[in-house]
Design a protein around this motif. Structure first.
Motif, PDB file in Angstrom:
ATOM      1  N   ALA A  79       0.835  -1.206   0.000  1.00  0.00           N
ATOM      2  CA  ALA A  79       0.000   0.000   0.000  1.00  0.00           C
ATOM      3  C   ALA A  79       0.866   1.251   0.000  1.00  0.00           C
ATOM      4  CB  ALA A  79      -0.938  -0.013   1.198  1.00  0.00           C
ATOM      5  N   ALA A  80       1.977   1.219   0.736  1.00  0.00           N
ATOM      6  CA  ALA A  80       2.888   2.365   0.759  1.00  0.00           C
ATOM      7  C   ALA A  80       3.466   2.623  -0.627  1.00  0.00           C
ATOM      8  CB  ALA A  80       4.004   2.130   1.773  1.00  0.00           C
ATOM      9  N   ARG A  81       3.800   1.551  -1.337  1.00  0.00           N
ATOM     10  CA  ARG A  81       4.339   1.710  -2.686  1.00  0.00           C
ATOM     11  C   ARG A  81       3.286   2.280  -3.640  1.00  0.00           C
ATOM     12  NH1 ARG A  81       8.368  -1.223  -4.818  1.00  0.00           N
ATOM     13  NH2 ARG A  81       7.837   0.106  -6.616  1.00  0.00           N
ATOM     14  N   LEU A  82       2.033   1.854  -3.486  1.00  0.00           N
ATOM     15  CA  LEU A  82       0.961   2.393  -4.328  1.00  0.00           C
ATOM     16  C   LEU A  82       0.767   3.878  -4.059  1.00  0.00           C
ATOM     17  CD1 LEU A  82      -1.669  -0.493  -4.082  1.00  0.00           C
ATOM     18  CD2 LEU A  82      -0.109   0.002  -5.971  1.00  0.00           C
ATOM     19  N   LEU A  83       0.759   4.258  -2.783  1.00  0.00           N
ATOM     20  CA  LEU A  83       0.604   5.671  -2.443  1.00  0.00           C
ATOM     21  C   LEU A  83       1.798   6.471  -2.945  1.00  0.00           C
ATOM     22  CD1 LEU A  83      -1.130   7.794  -1.098  1.00  0.00           C
ATOM     23  CD2 LEU A  83      -0.026   7.245   1.082  1.00  0.00           C
ATOM     24  N   GLN A  84       2.979   5.885  -2.868  1.00  0.00           N
ATOM     25  CA  GLN A  84       4.180   6.544  -3.387  1.00  0.00           C
ATOM     26  C   GLN A  84       4.026   6.837  -4.881  1.00  0.00           C
ATOM     27  OE1 GLN A  84       7.794   4.332  -2.613  1.00  0.00           O
ATOM     28  NE2 GLN A  84       8.940   5.413  -4.198  1.00  0.00           N
ATOM     29  N   GLU A  85       3.460   5.896  -5.622  1.00  0.00           N
ATOM     30  CA  GLU A  85       3.279   6.098  -7.061  1.00  0.00           C
ATOM     31  C   GLU A  85       2.239   7.186  -7.333  1.00  0.00           C
ATOM     32  OE1 GLU A  85       3.707   5.639 -11.187  1.00  0.00           O
ATOM     33  OE2 GLU A  85       4.997   5.137  -9.467  1.00  0.00           O
ATOM     34  N   ILE A  86       1.182   7.238  -6.531  1.00  0.00           N
ATOM     35  CA  ILE A  86       0.184   8.305  -6.691  1.00  0.00           C
ATOM     36  C   ILE A  86       0.819   9.663  -6.424  1.00  0.00           C
ATOM     37  CG2 ILE A  86      -1.930   9.281  -5.708  1.00  0.00           C
ATOM     38  CD1 ILE A  86      -2.852   6.363  -5.251  1.00  0.00           C
ATOM     39  N   GLU A  87       1.628   9.747  -5.365  1.00  0.00           N
ATOM     40  CA  GLU A  87       2.320  10.999  -5.067  1.00  0.00           C
ATOM     41  C   GLU A  87       3.237  11.401  -6.228  1.00  0.00           C
ATOM     42  OE1 GLU A  87       2.649  11.002  -0.175  1.00  0.00           O
ATOM     43  OE2 GLU A  87       4.329  10.254  -1.370  1.00  0.00           O
ATOM     44  N   PRO A 110       3.911  15.331   8.177  1.00  0.00           N
ATOM     45  CA  PRO A 110       3.636  14.076   7.486  1.00  0.00           C
ATOM     46  C   PRO A 110       4.800  13.659   6.590  1.00  0.00           C
ATOM     47  CG  PRO A 110       1.743  15.541   7.349  1.00  0.00           C
ATOM     48  CD  PRO A 110       2.880  16.359   7.898  1.00  0.00           C
ATOM     49  N   ALA A 111       5.044  12.360   6.550  1.00  0.00           N
ATOM     50  CA  ALA A 111       6.126  11.824   5.733  1.00  0.00           C
ATOM     51  C   ALA A 111       5.622  11.502   4.340  1.00  0.00           C
ATOM     52  CB  ALA A 111       6.689  10.565   6.372  1.00  0.00           C
ATOM     53  N   PRO A 112       6.461  11.628   3.327  1.00  0.00           N
ATOM     54  CA  PRO A 112       6.078  11.123   2.005  1.00  0.00           C
ATOM     55  C   PRO A 112       5.968   9.602   2.060  1.00  0.00           C
ATOM     56  CG  PRO A 112       8.387  11.765   2.027  1.00  0.00           C
ATOM     57  CD  PRO A 112       7.821  12.209   3.328  1.00  0.00           C
ATOM     58  N   ALA A 113       5.161   9.048   1.170  1.00  0.00           N
ATOM     59  CA  ALA A 113       4.957   7.601   1.164  1.00  0.00           C
ATOM     60  C   ALA A 113       6.260   6.850   0.940  1.00  0.00           C
ATOM     61  CB  ALA A 113       3.924   7.223   0.113  1.00  0.00           C
ATOM     62  N   GLU A 114       7.175   7.439   0.188  1.00  0.00           N
ATOM     63  CA  GLU A 114       8.468   6.785  -0.029  1.00  0.00           C
ATOM     64  C   GLU A 114       9.184   6.536   1.295  1.00  0.00           C
ATOM     65  OE1 GLU A 114      12.526   7.369  -2.722  1.00  0.00           O
ATOM     66  OE2 GLU A 114      11.146   9.046  -2.442  1.00  0.00           O
ATOM     67  N   GLU A 115       9.075   7.495   2.215  1.00  0.00           N
ATOM     68  CA  GLU A 115       9.707   7.318   3.528  1.00  0.00           C
ATOM     69  C   GLU A 115       9.003   6.244   4.334  1.00  0.00           C
ATOM     70  OE1 GLU A 115      10.146   9.938   7.591  1.00  0.00           O
ATOM     71  OE2 GLU A 115      10.616  10.939   5.683  1.00  0.00           O
ATOM     72  N   LEU A 116       7.668   6.169   4.226  1.00  0.00           N
ATOM     73  CA  LEU A 116       6.947   5.108   4.931  1.00  0.00           C
ATOM     74  C   LEU A 116       7.313   3.738   4.370  1.00  0.00           C
ATOM     75  CD1 LEU A 116       4.808   5.056   7.262  1.00  0.00           C
ATOM     76  CD2 LEU A 116       5.439   7.310   6.406  1.00  0.00           C
ATOM     77  N   ALA A 117       7.490   3.655   3.069  1.00  0.00           N
ATOM     78  CA  ALA A 117       7.916   2.381   2.475  1.00  0.00           C
ATOM     79  C   ALA A 117       9.275   1.972   3.025  1.00  0.00           C
ATOM     80  CB  ALA A 117       7.966   2.503   0.948  1.00  0.00           C
ATOM     81  N   ILE A 161       2.264  -1.972 -10.422  1.00  0.00           N
ATOM     82  CA  ILE A 161       2.305  -0.577 -10.882  1.00  0.00           C
ATOM     83  C   ILE A 161       2.504  -0.515 -12.399  1.00  0.00           C
ATOM     84  CG2 ILE A 161       3.699   1.539 -10.799  1.00  0.00           C
ATOM     85  CD1 ILE A 161       4.110   0.903  -7.784  1.00  0.00           C
ATOM     86  N   ALA A 162       3.365  -1.388 -12.926  1.00  0.00           N
ATOM     87  CA  ALA A 162       3.588  -1.412 -14.371  1.00  0.00           C
ATOM     88  C   ALA A 162       2.335  -1.863 -15.117  1.00  0.00           C
ATOM     89  CB  ALA A 162       4.763  -2.321 -14.702  1.00  0.00           C
ATOM     90  N   GLY A 173       2.777  14.768  -8.172  1.00  0.00           N
ATOM     91  CA  GLY A 173       3.775  15.762  -7.813  1.00  0.00           C
ATOM     92  C   GLY A 173       3.484  16.435  -6.493  1.00  0.00           C
ATOM     93  N   ALA A 174       2.852  15.706  -5.571  1.00  0.00           N
ATOM     94  CA  ALA A 174       2.467  16.285  -4.277  1.00  0.00           C
ATOM     95  C   ALA A 174       2.366  15.170  -3.250  1.00  0.00           C
ATOM     96  CB  ALA A 174       1.129  17.018  -4.385  1.00  0.00           C
ATOM     97  N   PRO A 175       2.610  15.474  -1.967  1.00  0.00           N
ATOM     98  CA  PRO A 175       2.484  14.458  -0.928  1.00  0.00           C
ATOM     99  C   PRO A 175       1.022  14.163  -0.610  1.00  0.00           C
ATOM    100  CG  PRO A 175       3.019  16.568   0.059  1.00  0.00           C
ATOM    101  CD  PRO A 175       3.082  16.760  -1.432  1.00  0.00           C
TER     102      PRO A 175
END
Length: 278
Positions: free
Chosen positions: A6-14, A47-54, A256-257, A18-20
């Motif tokens: 889920a963190a990776r999916l949110l990271q891709e949405i961000e 709040p942390a970016p999703a990349e950091e949560l991943a 994601i691909a 172009g926004a957290p």
């Protein structure tokens, strides 16, 4: 551990927006591992970016589960202590009612055998103004792995016992504020054998009542569900070795691909909504 998906999916949405997440979503609902994700990306003072949560998930696996977790009815307090360190690093010392965005975290009262929604909008009244970290730990206190967490005088355990997907509970709670778009991030459909604690969770879940929000759908809300399918043998909740984490990352990459058009649609819907989604 499947919260990494889920963190990776949110990271891709961000990335596409172009926004957290804290700028994209007005509120967040989470169950168990999802509680950590929404609290870290939406509820923390910074709040942390999703990349950091991943990255925190990759750190959490060896730290919490790598030393071995003693599966028992009482749970493993040492493992929970290690998990607390990760959660507190992610959410800081903010209290639930002070979360940056509105949060709805599911849990279950193990003594009353009733479902619970820890809502930051009424946390001071209904849950005794708990630290956000305690609310996350309660939502993630999977029986067998972790002992209950006391919040507002109640002993709470994993919300996944009644709401593995918190979407319906959240939409019904937020109906008055009119959420028009829900982006629902799954943690993967797993195939294969359960861990000992997952089997124990099913037994405990059978003793609980139904969710307080009912099972009916909300026809006025647009829900987009992103849900990877995991290869057989991948995704046991406590599988946290380097190969296990790499397999989850590979599953996220493949999804994601393959779901590029669906992710583009999510970005488009967020753009045209004119306001944050749920």
């Amino acid at each position: 551990m499947r919260g990494l998906l889920a963190a990776r999916l949110l990271q891709e949405i961000e990335r596409r927006m172009g926004a957290p997440a804290a700028e994209l979503f007005a509120s967040g609902a989470g169950t168990s591992t999802g509680a950590l994700l929404v609290a870290g990306t939406l509820g923390a003072a910074t709040p942390a970016p999703a990349e950091e949560l991943a990255a925190r998930y990759r750190e959490m696996g060896p730290r919490v589960f790598g030393a071995g977790v003693r599966v028992s009815l009482g749970g493993d307090r040492q493992a929970q202590g290690r998990l607390r360190e990760v959660v507190e690093c992610a959410v800081g010392d903010v209290r639930l009612p002070d979360a940056r965005r509105r949060l709805l975290l599911t849990a279950a009262d193990i003594d009353r055998r009733t479902p619970v929604v820890l809502d930051s909008a009424d946390g001071a009244r209904s849950a005794g103004d708990p630290p956000l970290a305690d609310a996350v730990l309660a939502s993630a206190a999977l029986p067998g792995y972790f002992p209950p967490v006391v919040v507002g005088g109640a002993r709470l355990v994993d919300g996944g016992l009644w709401a593995k997907d918190p979407t319906q509970a959240a939409v019904r709670r937020l109906r008055g504020s009119g959420p028009g778009l829900v982006v629902s991030l799954g943690t993967g459909t797993a195939r294969g054998s359960q861990s000992r604690a997952e089997g124990l969770m099913d037994l405990v879940a059978a003793t609980l009542g139904a969710g307080p929000e009912g099972d009916g759908g909300a026809t006025d809300v647009h829900v987009v569900r992103l849900e990877p399918t995991l290869p057989r043998g991948v995704g046991r909740l406590d599988a946290a070795g380097p190969r296990d984490i790499a397999a989850l990352d590979e599953a996220a990459d493949r999804y994601i691909a393959g779901a590029a058009s669906e992710l583009d649609r999510v970005a488009h819907l967020l753009t045209i909504a004119g306001r944050p989604g749920l």
